[in-house]
Design a protein around this motif. Structure first.
Motif, mmCIF file in Angstrom:
data_model
loop_
_atom_site.group_PDB
_atom_site.id
_atom_site.type_symbol
_atom_site.label_atom_id
_atom_site.label_comp_id
_atom_site.label_asym_id
_atom_site.label_seq_id
_atom_site.Cartn_x
_atom_site.Cartn_y
_atom_site.Cartn_z
ATOM 1 N N UNK A 55 0.818 -1.213 0.000
ATOM 2 C CA UNK A 55 0.000 0.000 0.000
ATOM 3 C C UNK A 55 0.855 1.268 0.000
ATOM 4 N N UNK A 56 1.941 1.267 0.747
ATOM 5 C CA UNK A 56 2.737 2.488 0.932
ATOM 6 C C UNK A 56 3.190 3.139 -0.377
ATOM 7 N N UNK A 57 3.785 2.396 -1.319
ATOM 8 C CA UNK A 57 4.225 3.081 -2.532
ATOM 9 C C UNK A 57 3.069 3.601 -3.384
ATOM 10 N N UNK A 58 1.951 2.923 -3.343
ATOM 11 C CA UNK A 58 0.793 3.387 -4.110
ATOM 12 C C UNK A 58 0.222 4.644 -3.468
ATOM 13 N N UNK A 106 -3.012 10.964 1.952
ATOM 14 C CA UNK A 106 -2.115 9.985 1.333
ATOM 15 C C UNK A 106 -0.849 9.792 2.171
ATOM 16 N N UNK A 107 -0.352 10.881 2.750
ATOM 17 C CA UNK A 107 0.823 10.771 3.623
ATOM 18 C C UNK A 107 0.505 9.943 4.871
ATOM 19 N N UNK A 108 -0.666 10.166 5.435
ATOM 20 C CA UNK A 108 -1.080 9.397 6.613
ATOM 21 C C UNK A 108 -1.225 7.924 6.246
ATOM 22 N N UNK A 109 -1.802 7.653 5.084
ATOM 23 C CA UNK A 109 -1.942 6.271 4.624
ATOM 24 C C UNK A 109 -0.576 5.635 4.387
ATOM 25 N N UNK A 113 0.633 2.342 6.431
ATOM 26 C CA UNK A 113 1.027 1.112 5.731
ATOM 27 C C UNK A 113 2.438 0.698 6.108
ATOM 28 N N UNK A 114 3.300 1.670 6.330
ATOM 29 C CA UNK A 114 4.689 1.366 6.699
ATOM 30 C C UNK A 114 4.782 0.647 8.046
ATOM 31 N N UNK A 115 3.777 0.806 8.890
ATOM 32 C CA UNK A 115 3.790 0.117 10.191
ATOM 33 C C UNK A 115 3.395 -1.349 10.055
#
Length: 142
Positions: A55-58, A106-109, A113-115
């Protein structure tokens, strides 16, 4: 010598393509929003498959596009085949704020996702989708 010519020709083609894209903001924004729609589907699929890391890169791609949104709506680009409502240009500061809201969501997402936390990522995805809806409701003809 030939490689310099090939390089110059390639650069000219790239610049010509960029200029053509810049000259047609309607096509540019339509392509960007088509990719945004695709990205939303990619995130939904990734979450459905428990692939939170995907999810993170998208989400970052969506955030990068969000920063470009105001520039894709220059004055005069309300004519032609576009789903953009005229109210965009009448309320441009609010429109910019909504684009910034998408960028922030998007930054919050991306961070969620990184977690690796699927629940937090899903919640952040829902918030980002709400950000999209808020803009569509006011500024897009369906």
């Amino acid at each position: 010598m030939l490689s310099r010519i090939a390089l110059a020709a390639t650069a000219a083609l790239l610049l010509t393509g960029s200029v053509a894209l810049a000259q047609d903001p309607i096509k540019a924004r339509q392509a960007g929003f088509d990719d945004l729609k695709k990205a939303m589907g990619e995130i939904k699929d990734a979450l459905g498959k428990d692939q939170v890391a995907a999810v993170a890169p998208v989400a970052a791609r969506i955030g990068a596009f969000a920063t470009q949104i105001p520039g894709l709506f220059p004055p005069g680009s309300d004519k032609g085949k576009t789903g953009a409502k005229e109210v965009i240009w009448a309320n441009f500061p609010d429109f910019i704020a909504k684009a910034k809201g998408l960028e922030d969501a998007a930054k919050i997402l991306t961070a969620a996702a990184a977690t690796g936390d699927k629940a937090a990522t899903g919640k952040a995805f829902a918030a980002m989708a709400d950000s999209c809806k808020a803009c569509h409701q006011r500024y897009r003809s369906e």
